[in-house]
Design an enzyme around this catalytic site. Structure first.
Site, PDB file in Angstrom:
ATOM      1  N   SER A  40      -5.658   0.082  -2.999  1.00 47.24           N
ATOM      2  CA  SER A  40      -4.439   0.553  -2.336  1.00 47.24           C
ATOM      3  C   SER A  40      -4.724   1.104  -0.945  1.00 47.24           C
ATOM      4  O   SER A  40      -3.833   1.152  -0.105  1.00 47.24           O
ATOM      5  CB  SER A  40      -3.738   1.618  -3.183  1.00 47.24           C
ATOM      6  OG  SER A  40      -4.576   2.737  -3.366  1.00 47.24           O
ATOM      7  N   HIS A  49     -14.178   1.849   0.005  1.00 52.10           N
ATOM      8  CA  HIS A  49     -14.572   3.101  -0.658  1.00 52.10           C
ATOM      9  C   HIS A  49     -15.084   2.783  -2.041  1.00 52.10           C
ATOM     10  O   HIS A  49     -14.614   1.849  -2.697  1.00 52.10           O
ATOM     11  CB  HIS A  49     -13.385   4.075  -0.744  1.00 52.10           C
ATOM     12  CG  HIS A  49     -12.144   3.479  -1.344  1.00 52.10           C
ATOM     13  ND1 HIS A  49     -11.316   2.654  -0.623  1.00 52.10           N
ATOM     14  CD2 HIS A  49     -11.612   3.569  -2.574  1.00 52.10           C
ATOM     15  CE1 HIS A  49     -10.309   2.266  -1.394  1.00 52.10           C
ATOM     16  NE2 HIS A  49     -10.472   2.789  -2.592  1.00 52.10           N
ATOM     17  N   HIS A  96     -15.441   4.472  -5.770  1.00 56.23           N
ATOM     18  CA  HIS A  96     -15.042   5.568  -6.645  1.00 56.23           C
ATOM     19  C   HIS A  96     -16.250   5.932  -7.508  1.00 56.23           C
ATOM     20  O   HIS A  96     -16.872   5.044  -8.100  1.00 56.23           O
ATOM     21  CB  HIS A  96     -13.937   5.131  -7.610  1.00 56.23           C
ATOM     22  CG  HIS A  96     -12.661   4.691  -6.976  1.00 56.23           C
ATOM     23  ND1 HIS A  96     -11.546   5.489  -6.941  1.00 56.23           N
ATOM     24  CD2 HIS A  96     -12.306   3.516  -6.387  1.00 56.23           C
ATOM     25  CE1 HIS A  96     -10.544   4.824  -6.350  1.00 56.23           C
ATOM     26  NE2 HIS A  96     -10.984   3.631  -6.013  1.00 56.23           N
TER      27      HIS A  96
HETATM   28  P1  AMP Z   1      -7.963   2.322  -4.417  1.00 54.00           P
HETATM   29  O1  AMP Z   1      -6.695   2.227  -5.226  1.00 54.00           O
HETATM   30  O2  AMP Z   1      -9.165   1.777  -5.089  1.00 54.00           O
HETATM   31  O3  AMP Z   1      -7.744   1.759  -3.026  1.00 54.00           O
HETATM   32  O4  AMP Z   1      -8.249   3.867  -4.281  1.00 54.00           O
HETATM   33  C1  AMP Z   1      -7.670   4.673  -3.307  1.00 54.00           C
HETATM   34  C2  AMP Z   1      -7.877   6.098  -3.755  1.00 54.00           C
HETATM   35  O5  AMP Z   1      -7.698   6.928  -2.639  1.00 54.00           O
HETATM   36  C3  AMP Z   1      -6.882   6.571  -4.830  1.00 54.00           C
HETATM   37  O6  AMP Z   1      -7.626   6.976  -5.972  1.00 54.00           O
HETATM   38  C4  AMP Z   1      -6.145   7.716  -4.153  1.00 54.00           C
HETATM   39  O7  AMP Z   1      -5.868   8.774  -5.042  1.00 54.00           O
HETATM   40  C5  AMP Z   1      -7.136   8.134  -3.070  1.00 54.00           C
HETATM   41  N1  AMP Z   1      -6.565   8.751  -1.890  1.00 54.00           N
HETATM   42  C6  AMP Z   1      -5.567   8.263  -1.101  1.00 54.00           C
HETATM   43  N2  AMP Z   1      -5.338   9.098  -0.071  1.00 54.00           N
HETATM   44  C7  AMP Z   1      -6.212  10.120  -0.186  1.00 54.00           C
HETATM   45  C8  AMP Z   1      -6.483  11.305   0.570  1.00 54.00           C
HETATM   46  N3  AMP Z   1      -5.796  11.595   1.676  1.00 54.00           N
HETATM   47  N4  AMP Z   1      -7.456  12.142   0.138  1.00 54.00           N
HETATM   48  C9  AMP Z   1      -8.155  11.858  -0.986  1.00 54.00           C
HETATM   49  N5  AMP Z   1      -7.959  10.757  -1.731  1.00 54.00           N
HETATM   50  C10 AMP Z   1      -6.999   9.903  -1.349  1.00 54.00           C
END
Ligand code: AMP
Ligand code: ZN
Length: 114
Positions: free
Chosen positions: A95, A100, A102
């Site tokens: 998203s 990144h 996790h």
């Molecule tokens: P993905 O769905 O793999 O792209 O993961 C994106 C992650 O970023 C999700 O787990 C969100 O909760 C996290 N996320 C989005 N915006 C922020 C932010 N400003 N600070 C910390 N985490 C975030």
């Protein structure tokens, strides 16, 4: 990239709960944790996803992976086990389009993932 939330975190323009930072990599707590430990590890330089990685990114990607291991150690999840995930592409659950990893731990996980 001005409109990228993780670039803004990397530059300090928006706050995050930062656990680790060096010249190339940053690690911070996910704002919507999916496990007791949920840390995100990013290269500071914008790269939309793993699908964009080039041979010239070998060093930074190695450092991203090593920082995942360091964060797992620091968060106390090495013994219980942890999962490192790079959602790549929308249908895989990505998203935020800044690469990144996790780092998830502190609970058990199903395999295969949903
Ligand atoms: P993905 O769905 O793999 O792209 O993961 C994106 C992650 O970023 C999700 O787990 C969100 O909760 C996290 N996320 C989005 N915006 C922020 C932010 N400003 N600070 C910390 N985490 C975030
Ligand atoms: Zn970015």
């Amino acid at each position: 990239m001005d409109d990228c939330v993780f670039c803004q975190i990397a530059s300090g323009a928006i706050p995050a709960k930062v656990l680790y930072e060096d010249d190339q990599v940053m690690a911070f707590h996910d704002m919507n944790p999916q496990a007791r430990v949920h840390v995100l590890v990013i290269p500071k330089r914008h790269m939309a996803s793993l699908a964009e990685a080039q041979d010239s990114d070998t060093a930074v990607l190695g450092q991203v992976m090593l920082v995942c291991a360091k964060m797992a150690q620091e968060c106390g999840i090495v013994e219980s086990g942890y999962r490192v995930v790079a959602n790549t592409g929308r249908s895989a659950g990505q998203s935020v389009f800044h690469l990144h990893l996790h780092v998830l731990g502190g609970r058990s996980f199903d395999w295969p993932p949903g």
